[in-house]
Motif scaffolding. Structure first.
Motif, PDB file in Angstrom:
ATOM      1  N   PRO A 297       1.732  -1.835 -13.170  1.00 33.54           N
ATOM      2  CA  PRO A 297       0.947  -2.713 -12.295  1.00 33.54           C
ATOM      3  C   PRO A 297       1.805  -3.637 -11.439  1.00 33.54           C
ATOM      4  CG  PRO A 297       0.070  -2.724 -14.529  1.00 33.54           C
ATOM      5  CD  PRO A 297       1.400  -2.031 -14.590  1.00 33.54           C
ATOM      6  N   ILE A 298       3.105  -3.733 -11.760  1.00 31.96           N
ATOM      7  CA  ILE A 298       3.996  -4.603 -10.992  1.00 31.96           C
ATOM      8  C   ILE A 298       5.152  -3.823 -10.374  1.00 31.96           C
ATOM      9  CG2 ILE A 298       3.486  -6.803 -12.114  1.00 31.96           C
ATOM     10  CD1 ILE A 298       5.770  -6.229 -14.035  1.00 31.96           C
ATOM     11  N   GLY A 299       4.996  -2.510 -10.225  1.00 29.60           N
ATOM     12  CA  GLY A 299       6.054  -1.709  -9.620  1.00 29.60           C
ATOM     13  C   GLY A 299       6.338  -2.185  -8.200  1.00 29.60           C
ATOM     14  N   ASP A 300       7.556  -2.649  -7.947  1.00 28.65           N
ATOM     15  CA  ASP A 300       7.867  -3.296  -6.669  1.00 28.65           C
ATOM     16  C   ASP A 300       7.669  -2.357  -5.483  1.00 28.65           C
ATOM     17  OD1 ASP A 300       8.695  -5.982  -7.476  1.00 28.65           O
ATOM     18  OD2 ASP A 300      10.339  -4.975  -8.488  1.00 28.65           O
ATOM     19  N   PHE A 301       8.157  -1.118  -5.589  1.00 22.92           N
ATOM     20  CA  PHE A 301       8.038  -0.229  -4.442  1.00 22.92           C
ATOM     21  C   PHE A 301       6.664   0.417  -4.344  1.00 22.92           C
ATOM     22  CE2 PHE A 301      12.553  -0.835  -4.868  1.00 22.92           C
ATOM     23  CZ  PHE A 301      12.852  -1.196  -3.570  1.00 22.92           C
ATOM     24  N   THR A 302       5.936   0.448  -5.452  1.00 24.93           N
ATOM     25  CA  THR A 302       4.536   0.840  -5.376  1.00 24.93           C
ATOM     26  C   THR A 302       3.781  -0.165  -4.509  1.00 24.93           C
ATOM     27  OG1 THR A 302       4.682   1.769  -7.604  1.00 24.93           O
ATOM     28  CG2 THR A 302       2.481   1.407  -6.710  1.00 24.93           C
ATOM     29  N   ILE A 303       4.023  -1.442  -4.748  1.00 27.72           N
ATOM     30  CA  ILE A 303       3.380  -2.496  -3.952  1.00 27.72           C
ATOM     31  C   ILE A 303       3.824  -2.410  -2.501  1.00 27.72           C
ATOM     32  CG2 ILE A 303       3.155  -4.995  -3.673  1.00 27.72           C
ATOM     33  CD1 ILE A 303       1.730  -3.670  -6.154  1.00 27.72           C
ATOM     34  N   PHE A 304       5.113  -2.159  -2.281  1.00 27.34           N
ATOM     35  CA  PHE A 304       5.660  -2.032  -0.930  1.00 27.34           C
ATOM     36  C   PHE A 304       4.923  -0.933  -0.160  1.00 27.34           C
ATOM     37  CE2 PHE A 304       8.639  -0.611   2.266  1.00 27.34           C
ATOM     38  CZ  PHE A 304       9.364  -1.727   2.633  1.00 27.34           C
ATOM     39  N   PHE A 305       4.813   0.241  -0.763  1.00 26.34           N
ATOM     40  CA  PHE A 305       4.232   1.385  -0.057  1.00 26.34           C
ATOM     41  C   PHE A 305       2.705   1.370  -0.052  1.00 26.34           C
ATOM     42  CE2 PHE A 305       8.563   2.871  -0.552  1.00 26.34           C
ATOM     43  CZ  PHE A 305       8.789   3.491   0.670  1.00 26.34           C
ATOM     44  N   LEU A 306       2.085   0.619  -0.947  1.00 29.68           N
ATOM     45  CA  LEU A 306       0.630   0.433  -0.858  1.00 29.68           C
ATOM     46  C   LEU A 306       0.270  -0.309   0.426  1.00 29.68           C
ATOM     47  CD1 LEU A 306      -0.633  -0.512  -4.446  1.00 29.68           C
ATOM     48  CD2 LEU A 306      -1.474   1.360  -3.002  1.00 29.68           C
ATOM     49  N   ALA A 307       1.076  -1.293   0.796  1.00 28.30           N
ATOM     50  CA  ALA A 307       0.811  -2.027   2.033  1.00 28.30           C
ATOM     51  C   ALA A 307       0.985  -1.135   3.257  1.00 28.30           C
ATOM     52  CB  ALA A 307       1.718  -3.245   2.137  1.00 28.30           C
ATOM     53  N   LEU A 308       1.782  -0.074   3.130  1.00 26.66           N
ATOM     54  CA  LEU A 308       1.977   0.885   4.225  1.00 26.66           C
ATOM     55  C   LEU A 308       0.952   2.007   4.163  1.00 26.66           C
ATOM     56  CD1 LEU A 308       5.868   1.081   4.047  1.00 26.66           C
ATOM     57  CD2 LEU A 308       4.513  -0.065   5.813  1.00 26.66           C
ATOM     58  N   ASP A 309       0.073   1.953   3.164  1.00 25.21           N
ATOM     59  CA  ASP A 309      -0.988   2.944   2.970  1.00 25.21           C
ATOM     60  C   ASP A 309      -0.399   4.365   2.936  1.00 25.21           C
ATOM     61  OD1 ASP A 309      -3.655   3.317   2.371  1.00 25.21           O
ATOM     62  OD2 ASP A 309      -4.196   3.825   4.429  1.00 25.21           O
ATOM     63  N   ALA A 310       0.635   4.528   2.133  1.00 27.00           N
ATOM     64  CA  ALA A 310       1.320   5.810   2.043  1.00 27.00           C
ATOM     65  C   ALA A 310       0.417   6.898   1.491  1.00 27.00           C
ATOM     66  CB  ALA A 310       2.555   5.673   1.160  1.00 27.00           C
ATOM     67  N   THR A 311       0.695   8.126   1.900  1.00 27.23           N
ATOM     68  CA  THR A 311      -0.008   9.306   1.402  1.00 27.23           C
ATOM     69  C   THR A 311       0.961  10.160   0.605  1.00 27.23           C
ATOM     70  OG1 THR A 311      -1.544   9.338   3.266  1.00 27.23           O
ATOM     71  CG2 THR A 311      -1.267  11.401   2.059  1.00 27.23           C
ATOM     72  N   LEU A 312       0.516  10.640  -0.552  1.00 30.61           N
ATOM     73  CA  LEU A 312       1.348  11.453  -1.427  1.00 30.61           C
ATOM     74  C   LEU A 312       0.921  12.913  -1.339  1.00 30.61           C
ATOM     75  CD1 LEU A 312       1.218   9.216  -4.641  1.00 30.61           C
ATOM     76  CD2 LEU A 312       2.695   8.978  -2.630  1.00 30.61           C
ATOM     77  N   THR A 313       1.886  13.799  -1.470  1.00 30.14           N
ATOM     78  CA  THR A 313       1.597  15.228  -1.579  1.00 30.14           C
ATOM     79  C   THR A 313       2.016  15.688  -2.963  1.00 30.14           C
ATOM     80  OG1 THR A 313       1.971  15.581   0.780  1.00 30.14           O
ATOM     81  CG2 THR A 313       2.006  17.530  -0.642  1.00 30.14           C
TER      82      THR A 313
END
Length: 471
Positions: A297-313
């Motif tokens: 829940p506190i993954g730093d780069f998860t938070i970073f890329f959530l703000a960029l609305d990243a899409t995963l394949t």
């Protein structure tokens, strides 16, 4: 069979590939200069150098060997403190001795190895860079000023290097042993004799990238497990631009992102953000995909890329599917991912001309600590009108959280202090923090509000928000 060069000799082993490199060098090779400290990658007592040819030339990076599986050493040059010893003290060791930078000596090998890694890097020979090179090493009894003085002396050793290749300069100046100049050729020969990826893993094997979290959580379990190693899979590496998108391989490390010209262009403060995240050796090992799949829940780069609305394949080896990162997390450590699937690609839209980004983090220690609360924002403003915004937050819910209601409220409105205060109130309705070792529920709610304010103060200094942090 795993083969690599350990210091100045080629070794091969049939030990389980999940065995930590630390245990192999100490208990199999009897190189006890590499110390056992925390076994969590925090103290740096087990630091080694890892040399490889993945960029087409010999490159060395530091790593914490307690978290590095033997499988990730395949075809590389692993250097322990014994591998940089010379007939007399080398100049790095001499600097530590002259500056009284060692007391009990337990941490000293890690500091010396980290400084040796600095000497083998292309970083400018400044005191600041030399000191930054030991940011993953902890000393409990000497005090850091003497170590900083030693690091400064090491930086001075490199002042005449100019454009000379670092490995050759270090060897020619007798900073490090002469055998280092033979390693590139020896690694090339070793590489040609290997079959590439380790293929003894079962179809249901545990997938491991850098290992920086899985070896903390499952040390005893993972060392004997069947593992599919992803760290050196070239298909899962790389950072490239595709039109207006950035495409990242999930095995890309944090250091790869820091050194990427594309990331530097679009996120000029990225290196500053990463100083708040772990340490140099961990950033050298930690993969972005691993940060996502770990589901902290506190993954730093998860938070970073959530703000960029990243899409995963995701792929199961036959079929692929796309999933927004914001939809990956179904509950605490629960993912919308089948066991047979692996993360294949990360994609996000690069910031437009009027788009700004910021990342904030608060933890008990400024460095080398996990977040109490972290947050990121990606916002587009035209003539003080917010036309698009994404805000993410960690440490305030069971999952990494994208604050969708808050973003909806902000979109289409003119920037003002009053608007930000109302947005913070809405954000409070989207979160459900719990009290734990990193802070009480009330403290985390307060922190999120302050971090949202910090985003706007940082990105829009002309906005009259000087009272925000006081309210």
């Amino acid at each position: 069979m795993i083969k690599f060069i350990l210091n100045n000799k080629e070794v091969s082993t049939a030990m389980p590939p999940g065995t930590p490199v630390l245990d192999f060098v100490r208990y199999n090779q009897y190189l006890t200069g590499t110390k056992i400290g925390c076994r969590e990658g925090d103290c740096g007592a087990c630091t080694v150098l890892v040399g490889d040819l993945s960029t087409g030339e010999l490159r060395y990076r530091t790593a914490t060997s307690c978290l590095m599986p033997l499988g990730n050493a395949q075809g590389k040059h692993i250097v322990t403190i014994e591998g940089i010893n010379m007939v007399e003290l080398n100049p790095i060791q001499q600097a530590m001795a002259d500056e009284s930078a060692t007391q009990c000596g337990f941490c000293t090998p890690g500091f010396v190895v980290s400084m040796a890694g600095f000497c083998l890097s292309k970083k400018a020979p400044t005191s600041q860079n030399a000191i930054a090179a030991v940011d993953g090493n902890i000393c409990r009894c000497t005090g850091y000023k003497s170590i900083e003085r030693a690091a400064t002396r090491v930086a001075h050793l490199l002042e005449k290097r100019k454009t000379e290749e670092p490995v050759k300069f270090a060897a020619n100046q007798a900073i490090l042993p002469a055998y280092f100049t033979t390693i590139q050729e020896r690694l090339q020969a070793l590489s040609s004799s290997l079959n590439g990826e380790l293929t003894n893993a079962s179809p249901h094997a545990q997938r491991v990238g850098g290992g920086t979290d899985v070896y903390v959580q499952k040390h005893d379990e993972i060392k004997d497990a069947s593992i599919r190693f992803l760290f050196d899979n070239t298909d899962l590496k790389g950072i490239r631009q595709d039109g207006n998108d950035c495409v990242i391989g999930p095995a890309t490390t944090v250091t790869d992102l820091i050194e990427s010209p594309l990331i530097q262009q679009y996120f000029p403060d990225f290196k500053h953000y990463t100083t708040l995240v772990s340490s140099t050796p961990i950033r050298n090992m930690a993969t972005i995909g691993g940060n996502f799949i770990n589901a902290s829940p506190i993954g730093d780069f998860t938070i970073f890329f959530l703000a960029l609305d990243a899409t995963l394949t995701f792929s199961d080896g036959n079929l692929s599917r796309e999933l927004p990162l914001r939809n990956l997390y179904q509950g605490y450590k629960m993912l919308d991912k089948r066991p047979e699937e692996y993360l294949e690609q990360i994609r996000f839209s690069l910031p437009a001309q009027n788009t700004q980004f910021n990342f904030e983090k608060v933890s008990k220690r400024t460095h080398l600590d996990i977040a109490s609360v972290n947050s990121a924002i990606n916002i587009t403003v035209e003539d003080d009108l917010i036309t698009h915004v994404r805000i993410s937050a960690g440490g305030v819910a069971a999952i990494p959280k994208q604050l969708t209601k808050t973003a909806e409220f902000l979109t289409g409105k003119l920037l003002s202090e009053e608007l930000i205060q109302k947005a913070i109130s809405i954000a409070q309705t989207e979160i459900a923090p719990i009290s734990d070792a990193r802070g009480t529920e009330a403290y985390k709610r307060l922190l999120l509000g302050q971090l949202i304010k910090a985003h706007f103060i940082k990105l829009f200094p002309a906005l009259e928000v000087e009272q925000l942090l006081k309210t």
